[in-house]
Scaffold this active site. Structure first.
Site, PDB file in Angstrom:
ATOM      1  CD  GLU A  95      -2.903  -1.319   5.453  1.00 51.02           C
ATOM      2  OE1 GLU A  95      -2.875  -2.360   6.125  1.00 51.02           O
ATOM      3  OE2 GLU A  95      -2.492  -0.212   5.892  1.00 51.02           O
ATOM      4  CD  GLU A  96      -1.420   2.508   7.599  1.00 56.82           C
ATOM      5  OE1 GLU A  96      -2.091   2.075   8.561  1.00 56.82           O
ATOM      6  OE2 GLU A  96      -0.248   2.161   7.387  1.00 56.82           O
TER       7      GLU A  96
ATOM      8  CG  HIS B  68       1.090   3.330  12.278  1.00 57.98           C
ATOM      9  ND1 HIS B  68      -0.260   3.123  12.491  1.00 57.98           N
ATOM     10  CD2 HIS B  68       1.398   2.597  11.178  1.00 57.98           C
ATOM     11  CE1 HIS B  68      -0.729   2.295  11.568  1.00 57.98           C
ATOM     12  NE2 HIS B  68       0.275   1.967  10.757  1.00 57.98           N
TER      13      HIS B  68
ATOM     14  CG  ASP C 286       2.700   0.369   7.863  1.00 60.61           C
ATOM     15  OD1 ASP C 286       2.357  -0.198   6.808  1.00 60.61           O
ATOM     16  OD2 ASP C 286       1.940   0.503   8.838  1.00 60.61           O
TER      17      ASP C 286
ATOM     18  CG  ASP D 169       1.460  -3.782   5.315  1.00 56.98           C
ATOM     19  OD1 ASP D 169       2.192  -2.816   5.612  1.00 56.98           O
ATOM     20  OD2 ASP D 169       0.212  -3.735   5.383  1.00 56.98           O
TER      21      ASP D 169
ATOM     22  CG  HIS E  96      -0.431   0.094   2.538  1.00 53.73           C
ATOM     23  ND1 HIS E  96      -0.165   1.301   3.161  1.00 53.73           N
ATOM     24  CD2 HIS E  96      -0.105  -0.853   3.443  1.00 53.73           C
ATOM     25  CE1 HIS E  96       0.292   1.088   4.378  1.00 53.73           C
ATOM     26  NE2 HIS E  96       0.349  -0.213   4.575  1.00 53.73           N
TER      27      HIS E  96
END
Length: 361
Positions: free
Chosen positions: A215-216, A323, A183, A238, A69
């Site tokens: 995706e998130e 993140h 990510d 991922d 992603h």
């Protein structure tokens, strides 16, 4: 094992692109040019996912879809205050403890960037014990503006994207890398390396490689991109949270221990037959692998449920502090993921995919 110069350049270029969910334009445009330069045909879904593909000479060939992603966690402007400070909504999962005083980049309607920070009060101005977490709804973003009108004059409006600034740094003589957005820019980099490797090789199946969107915020581009490709087999790239950040060397998910054999997570129970293939490929490539489980999920959670079910495998690495703008991954883990994936894809053929599809019938 360290990254080579080409890989370092890919990671530096791609992690420093900015793109929260729904605004992945910079990453998509980068991939569009890269795919064209490699000579691949390109297709899109209507949400913005991008897919390069290489058709097999085999009639009615099976389809294999490798996807990571493009989006990263971040913020959208939600309010502009009269004194020029800005409030935000979160895009993706964010830990409020990691945010205060972070450097922020805001992209205006003209595509220009503004530097700023999230306001952090000094201890002597905090009320109460000072131990309370500050929710994002109470955080203020400061870009140096003195009034709301100055913000508006800078072509900044509600809905504009903000991301945490996080320059890439090479750590421990190249053994590990510190950067933002690993990510899932890991998956974007590896996807490009897959396309580079198979550029002049004939395959027994149609190969599709791409970047999904959103995706998130719920793996939304997974659905639309997989409908576009309609694969027989999907491999999801991922980056997962390392579990050794607190010093626990017994937990699943350790930096430097290899590609993840992700046997279950919050939205997919792995196909045992695909895990066996993944492990065999890692052994053949002579790279490290480690088992992993997670309460979270990946694009695999949506893709494997499409149509009457799609064979789906996750092919991940782990990193510390995902993140955030300060994630750390191990270069040897990337090589383990890369080399084992190339072996897996090179050994795949129509017969193997058909056998996998029929094993549970």
């Amino acid at each position: 094992m360290k990254l080579n110069e080409h890989q370092i350049k890919l990671f530096e270029d791609i992690t420093q692109l900015n793109g929260v969910s729904g605004q992945e334009d910079e990453v998509r445009n980068y991939l569009k040019e890269a795919y064209k330069k490699l000579g691949y045909e390109i297709t899109f879904d209507n949400l913005g996912s991008i897919i390069a593909f290489k058709k097999s000479k085999r009639p009615n060939a099976k389809r294999v879809f490798v996807v990571g992603h493009m989006d990263e966690v971040g913020f959208l402007v939600s309010n502009i205050l009269e004194n020029g400070l800005i409030k935000a909504n979160a895009i993706g999962g964010l830990n409020s403890e990691t945010l205060l005083s972070s450097r922020i980049l805001l992209k205006n309607d003209e595509g220009e960037y503004f530097n700023g920070t999230i306001v952090a009060l000094p201890p002597h101005l905090l009320k109460g014990a000072g131990n309370e977490k500050t929710p994002l709804s109470n955080m203020l973003f400061d870009f140096g503006f003195k009034s709301k009108q100055e913000v508006l004059d800078a072509h900044i409006n509600i809905g504009n994207m903000m991301v945490m600034e996080g320059k890439m740094s090479i750590l421990n003589k190249g053994e590990r890398i510190l950067t933002k957005a690993i990510d899932d820019r890991y998956g974007i980099v590896l996807g490009l390396e897959v396309l580079e490797y198979f550029k002049d090789k004939e395959l027994d199946y149609d190969l599709y490689v791409g970047g999904s969107v959103q995706e998130e915020v719920g793996c939304r581009g997974a659905l639309t991109s997989a409908y576009t490709v309609n694969p027989d087999l999907a491999i999801i790239l991922d980056c997962s949270p390392a579990r050794d950040s607190n010093g626990d060397t017994s937990a699943l998910g350790q930096l430097g221990k290899g590609v993840l054999i992700r046997f279950m997570d919050g939205n997919m129970l792995a196909f045992k037959e695909l895990l066996d293939l993944q492990i065999a490929s890692a052994k053949k490539a002579n790279v490290n692998y480690q088992y992993f489980d997670s309460p979270g999920g990946t694009d695999a959670g949506n893709i494997h449920k499409l149509n009457n079910g799609i064979l789906t495998l996750t092919h991940c690495i782990c990193a510390r502090s995902i993140h955030t703008n300060s994630s750390i991954f191990d270069a040897s883990d990337y090589h383990s993921a890369r080399n084992s994936l190339l072996v897996l894809l090179e050994d795949l053929n129509d017969e193997a995919i058909t056998k996998l599809q029929e094993v549970r019938k």
